[in-house]
Design a protein around this motif. Structure first.
Motif, PDB file in Angstrom:
ATOM      1  N   HIS A 167       4.745  -7.802 -12.366  1.00  0.00           N
ATOM      2  CA  HIS A 167       3.992  -8.054 -11.006  1.00  0.00           C
ATOM      3  C   HIS A 167       4.363  -8.144  -9.999  1.00  0.00           C
ATOM      4  N   ALA A 168       5.095  -7.472  -8.741  1.00  0.00           N
ATOM      5  CA  ALA A 168       6.104  -7.457  -7.111  1.00  0.00           C
ATOM      6  C   ALA A 168       4.224  -7.782  -6.688  1.00  0.00           C
ATOM      7  N   LEU A 169       4.534  -8.377  -5.471  1.00  0.00           N
ATOM      8  CA  LEU A 169       3.961  -8.241  -4.041  1.00  0.00           C
ATOM      9  C   LEU A 169       4.819  -8.399  -3.382  1.00  0.00           C
ATOM     10  N   THR A 170       4.724  -7.816  -2.099  1.00  0.00           N
ATOM     11  CA  THR A 170       6.505  -8.475  -1.121  1.00  0.00           C
ATOM     12  C   THR A 170       5.012  -8.511  -0.006  1.00  0.00           C
ATOM     13  N   THR A 171       5.920  -9.870   0.911  1.00  0.00           N
ATOM     14  CA  THR A 171       5.378  -9.562   2.555  1.00  0.00           C
ATOM     15  C   THR A 171       5.660  -8.152   3.439  1.00  0.00           C
ATOM     16  N   ASP A 172       4.732  -8.076   4.283  1.00  0.00           N
ATOM     17  CA  ASP A 172       5.404  -7.249   5.197  1.00  0.00           C
ATOM     18  C   ASP A 172       6.510  -7.140   5.888  1.00  0.00           C
ATOM     19  N   PRO A 173       6.929  -6.440   6.326  1.00  0.00           N
ATOM     20  CA  PRO A 173       8.471  -6.535   6.576  1.00  0.00           C
ATOM     21  C   PRO A 173       8.323  -7.425   8.159  1.00  0.00           C
ATOM     22  N   SER A 174       6.536  -6.652   8.854  1.00  0.00           N
ATOM     23  CA  SER A 174       6.611  -6.567  10.219  1.00  0.00           C
ATOM     24  C   SER A 174       6.298  -8.164  10.043  1.00  0.00           C
ATOM     25  N   ALA A 175       4.924  -8.742   8.948  1.00  0.00           N
ATOM     26  CA  ALA A 175       5.063 -10.752   9.360  1.00  0.00           C
ATOM     27  C   ALA A 175       6.330 -11.234   8.869  1.00  0.00           C
TER      28      ALA A 175
END
Length: 150
Positions: free
Chosen positions: A32-40
């Protein structure tokens, strides 16, 4: 062992990754993977704050085996993930969930499943992972090897 900054430790962190992240399943494990928002991430660069490094957590249930087997599987997975954490985008959170067939799998089999899952999630390029070393090859113009050790 992974450094403290590279570990998911709170149950809330695991819950967020499992619920909001994308997943890729293989025979022996699920990633399971969750990447941060590119704008953040862009805001972090503008404010000159360091974006958080990639972090990982592991879930190895009793379905995998007894405590000796579970700890062996988690050690193998921890070693494999630590070699690949540097190649993941900053701010990525991984949860690697071991399935029962992982109890009899070799480290190479677990590594290939992990790489396949990370490629499917778009987190790993198709080139060789950082922890793998290519096997040495003989130059084409070298003398043939007849098996002599002398």
């Amino acid at each position: 062992m992974l450094p403290a900054a590279a570990r998911l430790r709170r149950s809330e962190d695991f819950r967020v990754v499992l619920r909001r992240g994308s997943k890729a399943g293989r025979r022996r494990l699920v990633v399971h993977a969750l990447t941060t928002d590119p704008s953040a991430a862009a805001d972090a660069v503008q404010s000159k704050t360091v974006p958080s490094a990639a972090r990982a957590g592991f879930v190895v249930s009793k379905a995998v085996g007894n405590s000796v087997v579970r700890h062996r599987v988690s050690r193998r997975l921890r070693h494999l993930v630590s070699a690949r954490l540097g190649t993941l985008p900053a701010g990525t959170a991984l949860v690697v969930r071991a399935l029962p067939p992982s109890s009899t799998a070799s480290s190479a089999e677990l590594g290939s499943d992990l790489d396949a899952a990370l490629r499917r999630l778009g987190l790993l390029s198709s080139r060789r992972p950082a922890g793998d070393v290519p096997s040495p090859t003989r130059p084409a113009d070298a003398a043939p090897d007849h098996g002599s050790a002398v």
